[in-house]
Design an enzyme around this catalytic site. Structure first.
Site, PDB file in Angstrom:
ATOM      1  N   GLY A  13      54.691  75.755  41.718  1.00 42.95           N
ATOM      2  CA  GLY A  13      53.905  76.913  42.167  1.00 42.95           C
ATOM      3  C   GLY A  13      53.158  76.640  43.460  1.00 42.95           C
ATOM      4  O   GLY A  13      52.046  77.116  43.672  1.00 42.95           O
ATOM      5  N   SER A  40      52.503  73.720  37.057  1.00 42.02           N
ATOM      6  CA  SER A  40      51.642  72.787  36.330  1.00 42.02           C
ATOM      7  C   SER A  40      50.195  73.003  36.768  1.00 42.02           C
ATOM      8  O   SER A  40      49.928  73.161  37.954  1.00 42.02           O
ATOM      9  CB  SER A  40      52.069  71.356  36.648  1.00 42.02           C
ATOM     10  OG  SER A  40      51.083  70.462  36.215  1.00 42.02           O
ATOM     11  N   ILE A  46      50.582  70.342  47.610  1.00 41.04           N
ATOM     12  CA  ILE A  46      50.364  69.381  48.701  1.00 41.04           C
ATOM     13  C   ILE A  46      49.099  69.701  49.517  1.00 41.04           C
ATOM     14  O   ILE A  46      48.442  68.812  50.052  1.00 41.04           O
ATOM     15  CB  ILE A  46      51.628  69.307  49.615  1.00 41.04           C
ATOM     16  CG1 ILE A  46      51.523  68.187  50.641  1.00 41.04           C
ATOM     17  CG2 ILE A  46      51.884  70.591  50.358  1.00 41.04           C
ATOM     18  CD1 ILE A  46      52.288  66.981  50.296  1.00 41.04           C
ATOM     19  N   ALA A  51      50.790  75.997  60.032  1.00 33.19           N
ATOM     20  CA  ALA A  51      51.307  76.604  61.262  1.00 33.19           C
ATOM     21  C   ALA A  51      52.748  77.038  61.042  1.00 33.19           C
ATOM     22  O   ALA A  51      53.509  76.368  60.334  1.00 33.19           O
ATOM     23  CB  ALA A  51      51.235  75.599  62.408  1.00 33.19           C
ATOM     24  N   LYS A  79      49.439  82.504  66.689  1.00 27.60           N
ATOM     25  CA  LYS A  79      49.939  81.286  67.332  1.00 27.60           C
ATOM     26  C   LYS A  79      50.974  81.680  68.391  1.00 27.60           C
ATOM     27  O   LYS A  79      52.012  82.256  68.060  1.00 27.60           O
ATOM     28  CB  LYS A  79      50.581  80.374  66.269  1.00 27.60           C
ATOM     29  CG  LYS A  79      51.265  79.164  66.866  1.00 27.60           C
ATOM     30  CD  LYS A  79      51.882  78.286  65.796  1.00 27.60           C
ATOM     31  CE  LYS A  79      52.716  77.186  66.422  1.00 27.60           C
ATOM     32  NZ  LYS A  79      53.441  76.399  65.438  1.00 27.60           N
TER      33      LYS A  79
END
Ligand SMILES: Cc1cc2nc3c(=O)[nH]c(=O)nc-3n(C[C@H](O)[C@H](O)[C@H](O)COP(=O)(O)OP(=O)(O)OC[C@H]3O[C@@H](n4cnc5c(N)ncnc54)[C@H](O)[C@@H]3O)c2cc1C
Length: 496
Positions: A13, A40, A46, A51, A79
């Protein structure tokens, strides 16, 4: 081989999992497919990845996410490209803009006229012909006009955004579109004896879930594609030396519309401005600096106050030998990872998802689909790898062992050809499907110090006076147009 697909199970997820869930649930007919996402609560995502590159527009549009909602819900900023500092040499700087360069000039691309004036008149200022670069440095932004012959016709841009907030937005979409959400940790995976396909997931509470097609979005863990199916990994660490990152967000809030990539003697540092904070991180090779020294360098170069403890990340650059094996497809970090120098990871995720949709609506897993998917992903990964390597290979720095290795390392024949061709003739070759445009290759090759020795002979077809007029009027129109653009700040104020 032909195996029916009815139950699709997405494991993970993070951004990749929810991007997949939102996209597939929007386009696959509910009467033929059920989609479940497993997440989980004890294994974190992470937590970086902020970007993007322009194709994110088509992904959001396909999901029915309008820009105003997106900018607001993800604290995004605009950007227009990336500023590279100290890459070619210490104290050097160049800008890699999105969009196209100059103006339409018929058969010969605009940059050949610029090369003629570079060779004859030492006109080194390439940036003045890129509207995105001039807008970026003036902190201005306007949407592309789409109007033929307007300098704003193809104005290129992407976003910086909070990836966790994006995942939440997509989660909401996916759930509204009927995705089943299961919050459990996968403890084991059972295979079918008959063909080695994944049969079912076994959770930490002992419950089980069967499926027909499993999409591995478990990040670097690669729980299904690698730990279960053992497809193997192509390790590219010898070509791209960085293998660690440390991320620290700061409270700085004066967002400029571009990413900064600042080289250090052992890697580089990113600065990504969002509405509510700035994302910072350092990417480095632990063969050339210790983690402590890397963190120290990052902290020394932070502009605001840290908002969190440092997030230490280890990675091995490369990709899975197969992105799709049996009834499992790797999407996101489970499929591979290339350092975020050109912000291509979420784009690779997006590509995997849109390509999955090319192959699975037939409701069958077939070998030709697997082969086509894998060869398409292999090609894209390699193209992006070449483009990232370009930044390192063309350095003129030799102030550290890191840069000396980069400068002398062997490169692919494809990349070699591109660089040599540009150097000798000013021509830039690229595949139709390749993402990075001629402007990107030009900006990086020239920015890194490759000066073309020649231009297309057809660029001699105008007089010196007309050449001067063409270049001058182009940069003047760009300058005037940018002066009349609203500021980036005004756009963000309006959203808020
Ligand atoms: C240093 C760095 C900088 C980056 N910068 C950029 C950038 O600027 N632009 C860009 O496009 N990309 C960037 N990326 C990549 C980007 O972060 C990822 O592509 C993106 O976050 C997707 O990650 P993911 O969903 O694949 O994995 P993750 O975010 O790691 O998610 C994995 C998910 O799997 C779940 N999971 C794992 N194991 C189990 C289990 N046993 N049972 C159940 N669930 C499980 C976890 O709970 C989690 O939900 C960067 C990456 C790094 C490392």
């Amino acid at each position: 081989m032909s195996n029916p697909i009815r139950k699709i199970i997405i494991v993970g997820g993070g951004s990749a999992g929810w991007m997949t869930a939102a996209y597939l649930s929007r386009f696959l007919p509910k009467e033929s497919f059920s989609i479940t996402l497993i997440e989980s609560t004890s294994i974190e995502t992470i937590g970086v990845g902020e970007a993007t590159i322009p194709p994110i527009h088509s992904f959001n549009a396909a999901l029915g996410i309008d820009e105003a909602t997106f900018l607001k819900e993800t604290n995004a900023t605009i950007k227009l490209g990336i500023e590279f500092t100290h890459w070619s040499q210490i104290n050097s700087q160049y800008f890699h803009p999105f969009g196209t360069l100059g103006r339409a000039t018929g058969k010969v691309p605009f940059h050949h006229y610029w090369i003629r004036s570079l060779i004859n008149h030492n006109n080194t200022n390439l940036a003045q012909y890129s509207i995105e670069t001039v807008a970026a440095y003036n902190h201005r932004f306007q949407h592309p006009s789409g109007q033929a012959n307007s300098p704003l016709e193809n104005f290129g841009y992407a976003y910086h955004f909070d990836a966790a907030m994006y995942a939440r937005l997509l989660k909401q979409k996916a759930l509204e579109q009927g995705v089943n959400h299961v919050q459990k940790t996968v403890r084991n995976i059972a295979l079918k004896d008959s063909n080695g396909f994944i049969d079912k997931l076994i959770f930490d509470d002992g419950s089980e879930l069967e499926g027909d097609l499993f999409i591995d979005c478990t990040g670097f863990a690669a729980l299904l594609i690698e730990k279960t199916l053992h497809v193997g990994y192509e390790d590219w660490s010898e070509e791209l030396l960085c293998n660690r990152a440390i991320a620290i967000p700061t409270d700085e809030q004066h967002p400029h519309p571009y990413t900064q990539a600042i080289a250090h003697p052992f890697g580089w540092q990113w600065r990504i401005p969002l509405q509510h904070r700035t994302g910072n991180g350092i990417v480095y090779s632990n063969q050339h600096i210790s983690d402590d020294e890397a963190e120290h360098t990052l902290r020394k170069n932070l502009k605001g106050q840290p908002l969190k403890d440092p997030n230490y990340i280890r990675f091995t650059t490369g990709k899975r030998k197969e992105q799709w094996a049996k009834n499992c497809i790797a999407v996101g970090l489970s499929g591979g990872f290339l350092e975020p120098l050109e912000s291509t990871s979420l784009h690779l995720t997006q590509l995997s998802i849109t390509r999955i949709l090319d192959f699975i609506p037939h409701g069958q897993i077939t070998q030709p689909a697997i082969t086509a998917f894998n060869s398409g992903m292999h090609k894209t990964y390699n193209e992006i790898k070449d483009f990232i390597i370009l930044h390192y290979k063309l350095t003129q720095r030799d102030d550290s062992e890191f840069w000396r290795i980069c400068k002398t390392m062997p490169i692919s024949d494809t990349l070699k050809l591109k660089v040599e061709l540009f150097q000798k003739t000013g021509n830039i070759i690229k595949d139709q499907e390749e993402f990075f445009r001629q402007t990107s290759w030009l900006a990086v090759m020239y920015g890194q110090g490759v000066t073309p020795e020649n231009h297309h002979p057809m660029a001699n077809g105008i007089t010196e006076q007309d050449l001067f007029g063409l270049l001058n009027s182009t940069s003047e129109v760009i300058k005037q147009t940018v002066q009349h653009m609203p500021t980036h700040h005004a756009l963000l104020q309006r959203i808020r």
